[in-house]
Scaffold this active site. Structure first.
Site, PDB file in Angstrom:
ATOM      1  N   HIS A 224       0.915  -1.171   0.039  1.00 39.51           N
ATOM      2  CA  HIS A 224      -0.069  -0.011   0.193  1.00 39.51           C
ATOM      3  C   HIS A 224       0.855   1.351   0.004  1.00 39.51           C
ATOM      4  O   HIS A 224       2.081   1.222   0.244  1.00 39.51           O
ATOM      5  CB  HIS A 224      -0.949  -0.105   1.082  1.00 39.51           C
ATOM      6  CG  HIS A 224      -0.404   0.124   2.495  1.00 39.51           C
ATOM      7  ND1 HIS A 224      -0.111  -1.016   3.091  1.00 39.51           N
ATOM      8  CD2 HIS A 224       0.228   1.307   3.301  1.00 39.51           C
ATOM      9  CE1 HIS A 224       0.493  -0.601   4.313  1.00 39.51           C
ATOM     10  NE2 HIS A 224       0.608   0.836   4.474  1.00 39.51           N
TER      11      HIS A 224
ATOM     12  N   HIS B 296       4.007   7.123   3.796  1.00 44.64           N
ATOM     13  CA  HIS B 296       4.908   6.074   3.764  1.00 44.64           C
ATOM     14  C   HIS B 296       4.445   5.110   2.640  1.00 44.64           C
ATOM     15  O   HIS B 296       3.425   5.240   1.986  1.00 44.64           O
ATOM     16  CB  HIS B 296       5.311   5.076   5.095  1.00 44.64           C
ATOM     17  CG  HIS B 296       3.844   4.252   5.346  1.00 44.64           C
ATOM     18  ND1 HIS B 296       3.310   4.921   6.488  1.00 44.64           N
ATOM     19  CD2 HIS B 296       3.304   3.140   5.183  1.00 44.64           C
ATOM     20  CE1 HIS B 296       2.262   3.825   6.716  1.00 44.64           C
ATOM     21  NE2 HIS B 296       2.360   3.171   5.982  1.00 44.64           N
TER      22      HIS B 296
ATOM     23  N   GLU C  37       7.703   0.795   4.987  1.00 48.42           N
ATOM     24  CA  GLU C  37       7.386  -0.190   5.950  1.00 48.42           C
ATOM     25  C   GLU C  37       7.533  -1.597   5.297  1.00 48.42           C
ATOM     26  O   GLU C  37       7.444  -1.581   4.004  1.00 48.42           O
ATOM     27  CB  GLU C  37       5.693   0.119   6.398  1.00 48.42           C
ATOM     28  CG  GLU C  37       5.280  -1.165   6.841  1.00 48.42           C
ATOM     29  CD  GLU C  37       3.485  -0.812   7.567  1.00 48.42           C
ATOM     30  OE1 GLU C  37       3.004   0.089   6.806  1.00 48.42           O
ATOM     31  OE2 GLU C  37       3.039  -1.177   8.373  1.00 48.42           O
TER      32      GLU C  37
END
Lengths: 134, 134
Positions: free
Chosen positions: A7, A79, A130
């Protein structure tokens, strides 16, 4: 090592308004908002054919995105999340190459119920990365 | 209206170094660098299983990413690109909903040889959004 882009996370001040922008203006498939008290954010997922956009709104006094929104009052991309097969193997390989893991270096259970880690933006072109175990 | 996430673009000061980070540290499939004089950037594409990351380095005196890098000297995520089936129909629908199109509002041929438009970040949660006709 990295696999799919899981994502892109966008921090916003008003998740209802941002959801409406994605639903009504951009015509995307938008989930309900879910408060994630353990993570200090409310999340909305936008399902695209090949990946997701995650909207994040601060929740509670110590939200991890509060400082970002003070610097970026209009919101912005917070992020990106890449999938890895084995987060411990990925972490150890990255540490071996000199990359810094944020926090105590141990995976936490993320907003999707899977182990995640965050990497230091200064090691990755100013981008907060991430990693999520797929 | 929006379809696949075509790419996430990351502006960097040193594309050779950023490419090496993605290749050697993150283990990704990284293209050669291609100067795109018409766009004022040098590009590298990182192929993930479901989408692409596009690294951008300023090229020439009037690069459209120079100001961004002055504000973000470590680099950072510059824009996200969503695919649409028909860019003129998408533009007209967005304008009808009050969204602002950057520049003169006419699609340009982007770095992938397809018509693209950019939308005003203030209308999209502080995020610069590119639309590309798929």
């Amino acid at each position: 090592m990295i696999g799919r882009l899981n994502h892109v996370a966008i921090a916003v001040r008003d998740i209802a308004k941002a959801s409406e922008t994605y639903r009504a203006t951009l015509g995307a498939e938008v989930s309900d908002a879910v408060p994630q008290h353990a993570h200090g954010v409310t999340t909305v997922f936008i399902t695209l054919p090949n990946t997701k956009i995650e909207l994040l709104e601060p929740l509670g006094a110590d939200s991890p995105i509060e400082k970002f929104l003070q610097k970026n009052p209009d919101g912005g991309i917070h992020h990106i999340c890449y999938e890895v097969d084995d987060i411990i193997a990925a972490r150890d390989a990255l540490k071996g190459k000199g990359a810094r893991i944020l926090g105590d270096g141990e995976p936490k259970i993320g907003a999707h119920g899977k182990p995640v880690l965050f990497l230091h933006p200064k090691d990755f072109n100013g981008t907060l990365v991430e990693l999520e175990q797929a």
